[in-house]
Structure formats: C-alpha cells, structure tokens
Scaffold this motif. Structure first.
Motif, short mmCIF file in Angstrom:
data_model
loop_
_atom_site.label_atom_id
_atom_site.label_comp_id
_atom_site.label_asym_id
_atom_site.label_seq_id
_atom_site.Cartn_x
_atom_site.Cartn_y
_atom_site.Cartn_z
N TYR A 169 7.85 -2.83 -0.56
CA TYR A 169 8.00 -1.39 -0.40
C TYR A 169 9.21 -1.13 0.49
CZ TYR A 169 3.12 -1.70 -1.90
OH TYR A 169 1.97 -2.00 -2.59
N ASP A 170 10.16 -0.34 0.01
CA ASP A 170 11.34 0.06 0.78
C ASP A 170 11.27 1.56 1.04
OD1 ASP A 170 12.25 -2.52 0.64
OD2 ASP A 170 13.54 -2.18 -1.07
N SER A 206 5.54 9.98 9.29
CA SER A 206 6.36 10.17 8.09
C SER A 206 5.46 10.57 6.92
CB SER A 206 7.08 8.88 7.74
OG SER A 206 6.17 7.92 7.20
N PRO A 207 6.03 11.10 5.85
CA PRO A 207 5.24 11.28 4.62
C PRO A 207 4.71 9.92 4.15
CG PRO A 207 7.30 12.51 4.48
CD PRO A 207 7.41 11.65 5.70
N VAL A 208 3.59 9.96 3.45
CA VAL A 208 3.00 8.73 2.92
C VAL A 208 3.89 8.18 1.81
CG1 VAL A 208 1.01 7.81 1.67
CG2 VAL A 208 0.67 9.43 3.54
N PHE A 209 4.06 6.88 1.77
CA PHE A 209 4.85 6.25 0.72
C PHE A 209 4.15 4.99 0.22
CE2 PHE A 209 6.20 4.42 4.74
CZ PHE A 209 6.35 3.07 4.46
N PRO A 210 4.33 4.61 -1.07
CA PRO A 210 5.00 5.40 -2.10
C PRO A 210 4.21 6.67 -2.43
CG PRO A 210 3.95 3.49 -3.09
CD PRO A 210 3.82 3.34 -1.61
N SER A 211 4.92 7.74 -2.80
CA SER A 211 4.27 9.01 -3.06
C SER A 211 3.50 8.95 -4.38
CB SER A 211 5.30 10.13 -3.10
OG SER A 211 6.28 9.86 -4.08
N GLY A 212 2.55 9.82 -4.55
CA GLY A 212 1.74 9.83 -5.78
C GLY A 212 0.28 9.63 -5.47
N TRP A 245 1.48 3.66 2.57
CA TRP A 245 1.82 3.40 3.96
C TRP A 245 2.37 4.67 4.61
CZ3 TRP A 245 1.14 -1.88 5.08
CH2 TRP A 245 1.07 -2.73 3.95
N GLN A 246 2.51 4.63 5.93
CA GLN A 246 3.24 5.67 6.63
C GLN A 246 3.76 5.10 7.95
OE1 GLN A 246 0.73 9.03 7.46
NE2 GLN A 246 -0.51 7.96 8.98
N VAL A 284 3.90 0.76 11.81
CA VAL A 284 3.71 0.85 10.36
C VAL A 284 2.22 0.83 10.11
CG1 VAL A 284 4.17 -0.18 8.12
CG2 VAL A 284 5.88 -0.36 9.95
N GLU A 285 1.70 1.84 9.41
CA GLU A 285 0.25 1.95 9.22
C GLU A 285 -0.11 1.93 7.74
OE1 GLU A 285 -1.17 5.38 11.26
OE2 GLU A 285 -1.00 4.42 13.23
#
Length: 388
Positions: free
Chosen positions: A58-59, A80-86, A93-94, A112-113
């Motif tokens: 994940y980048d 941060s916004p959650v990633f990956p989005s969807g 992650w966030q 990193v959570e």
C-alpha cells in the motif's frame, strides 16, 4: 467328488478376487482377470492442496499545505483519510499524526493504524512499513521504517521529529508531504487442485513470433530491397503494407520503388530500421531501452500508431532531468500534445533546476527557444497552484 465350497460373499481387492467360505472359515485368493472394457474405463485422479500467504503493498501520500498555520490551529491527534478508499476494501489503513506529541511535546509523532479488519486483543497482523517526511521539492526531512514486526492495531513513534526542525524544514512553501509505504501479509489462502491424469496432451505454444523473427536477417524469398547507406534489407511487400499505411501507399501506386522493387531510405539509421522491421514482423522490440526516441520518430514517419504509442509510454516512464528537454522537443516536432503535456509537467516540477544542465536543454534553447517560454509559464502556473 469334493463338496462345493459354500460361499456367502466375496469382493474384489486390486487385481484379486477374495472369497470367504463362511462354513469352514477359510479364505481363498484368485487372480482376477480384468476385461478390456474395465481397463478403458479406469480414470485416475490426482488432487493436491497449495497453501500460500498473499502479500499486499500500500502506497499513500498525505500533503498538508500551510503546515505552520495548520499545526497551531488543530489540537491533538489528526487522522488522514482511510486508504485504500472504497467501502469494499478488505484491508484499510490510516495515519495518525500529532503536530505536538502527547508523550513528548518537543516532538511531532506519527502512527500507522489498521482500521479494517478490527483485530481481537490476541490477534496479530504481520506487516512492515516505511515513513518519509518531505518538503515541497522532495527533500527528505526524516525517514523511518519498521520491518517484520507483529501488529495489533498500529505502530509508530512518539518522537518522530523535533517540532522546531520540522517547522523550518517545510519552508519556504510551508508544505509538508508524508509518504507511507506498507507491506503486509494479508491473507492465508489454500487452493485445492484436481487433475485428471487421463487428459489430452497440451498443444505446443505458438512459434509464429520466433519464426517471423528469422525474416529480419533473412536473405531468401523477399520481394523488395531496402537500401540504407551501405546496408541492404530484403523485405516482404505484403507484410510491410499490412503493418504500415505509408508502405501500403508506396507499393500500391506505380512509383519508382514499386517498379524497381527497391526502396532507398536516407533519414533512418540502419540499426533503427532493423528494429523497426523486427516490430513489423513479430510485434516485439529488443532495443527499446536504447533507441526509443529514434523508433518513435520512425513510427511516426511510417504511420505505425501502436509502435509510436509503445515508444511514447517508454519515454515518459523513463523521463528524467537529462531527457526532459529532448522529450519536449520531440513532442513538439511530431505535434504530440499528450507527450508535450507530460514533459512540461515534469519540467515544472522539483528537478527543473537540473534540466538546464543537460545537453538536451542547450539544444532546445538553440533550435526551439520558444519552448523555454512555455516551460517558464508552466512552472509559474504550477507554483501558483501550490500556493493556493
């Protein structure tokens, strides 16, 4: 005369028939002869299971403009916004960033959570990650990594970087860029594979491309000769015409090349034309890394859009400060607006200063000086957009 054996039951085991004389409690083995119909109907099955760990990368990039103002306005941890989005992503992650660490106030902290899935207290999640803080031009402020650790819900540092150092490092644009790269072993998968051993043989793979590659240096059966300097290439009109609209028009009309079955080319190097022939015959390239610009020019000349597209993608993928100016000139000469747009975007980026040291830049200033003005305008527009 012996009394017949009283048989209560019998069964087949392998190639033997086993009978049991229940009265006398005796067992008799007889070799069993299989009929041809039985042999032909035998179907042997093989089954195996393969267990593997599925890994994911994940980048994520989080850009914070006006950092000094933002860091004084917000209080506590910022997410941060959650990633990956969807909504359907199985793992998300966030980043948790504290401009002023709750444990060490002189520092900024970052964690990193893992957001999805939510782990039980005793569950572990094997992952590693890399964190980089950069300023606007890509200069690294701090870089941290944690590899091979077992996770629960997250990991990070309370003393990532000194707050005062960070505040000075993001200047003069006051922009902080946080880059996060996560490597995670996300899933254990077991697949069962069933095979019927009584299956048909597989056909041999196609050899078309390999066979046609022999035509590049072939000296038999060709019907047109291509002359470049002192090099002669024996070629095939039908194949050339099918792959290039320019060659098709050349051979269709009563031109000198058609009448004499000889074509003289003066503006393409022999090694470039040989690679062009290889692509025409096989749809493959062996020297794209060393002659992408020359092949791009040849593809444009002979109206071969797929080859031109492959060259364009390779050129843009390998774009750097040494080739950017040369690429901009190439795009301008061939009216390639897409490639020109990407080259100008690169030239207005963080490595713009280095570009002026390249040979391509000096050549561009001499042959296409107006492109310097276009680059300056693109650079100015990029800086205005960043400031906003």
């Amino acid at each position: 005369m012996k009394k017949p054996i009283e048989i209560k039951f019998g069964k087949a085991i392998g190639d033997h028939l086993v009978y049991f004389d229940c009265k006398n409690k005796k067992k008799f083995n007889y070799l069993r002869s299989r009929t041809m119909s039985e042999l032909n109907n035998v179907s042997v099955h093989e089954e195996k299971s393969v267990t593997s760990v599925r890994s994911s990368q994940y980048d994520y990039t989080w850009e914070i403009n006006n950092y000094s103002v933002w860091s004084t306005m917000v209080g506590g941890a910022q997410y941060s916004p959650v990633f990956p989005s969807g909504q359907d992503e199985p793992i998300q992650w966030q980043l948790k960033f504290e401009p002023k660490s709750s444990q060490k106030p002189a520092f900024a902290s970052l964690f990193v959570e893992l957001v999805v899935p939510i782990l039980e207290e005793d569950e572990k999640f094997v992952a590693s990650f890399e964190i980089t803080l950069e300023n606007f031009d890509g200069t690294t402020i701090v870089e941290k990594s944690c590899k091979g650790d077992e996770w629960n819900q997250g990991w990070g540092w309370y003393s990532l970087v000194e707050r005062e150092k960070l505040r000075h490092a993001v200047m003069p644009t006051d922009k902080l860029i946080i880059r996060c790269k996560i490597f995670a072993n996300t899933l254990i998968v077991t697949n069962t594979i069933k095979e019927n051993l009584k299956k048909l043989p597989e056909p041999l793979p196609s050899s078309l491309s390999k066979d046609y590659n022999t035509l590049v240096d072939g000296q038999k059966f060709g019907d047109v000769t291509i002359l470049i300097d002192d090099h002669r290439f024996l070629a095939y009109k039908g194949i050339l015409a099918a792959r290039s609209a320019v060659f098709a028009a050349m051979f269709e009309h009563q031109m000198q090349e058609t009448l004499e079955n000889c074509v003289t080319i003066s503006d393409v190097e022999p090694n470039v034309f040989k690679e062009l022939l290889r692509y025409i015959y096989t749809d493959e390239l062996s020297s794209l890394g060393t002659m992408a610009h020359s092949l791009y020019t040849a593809a444009d000349k002979y109206a071969m859009p797929t080859l031109k597209s492959r060259c364009r993608c390779h050129i843009l993928e390998k774009l750097n400060w040494e080739t950017a100016a040369e690429t901009l000139v190439l795009a301008e000469m061939h009216s390639d607006q897409e490639m020109k747009k990407h080259a100008l975007r690169f030239l207005s980026g963080s490595e713009a200063g280095k570009v002026t040291e390249s040979g391509g830049w000096k050549n561009m200033v001499r042959t296409h000086p107006y492109l310097v003005d276009e680059m300056v305008k693109a650079l100015a527009a990029c800086r205005i957009a960043e400031a906003e």
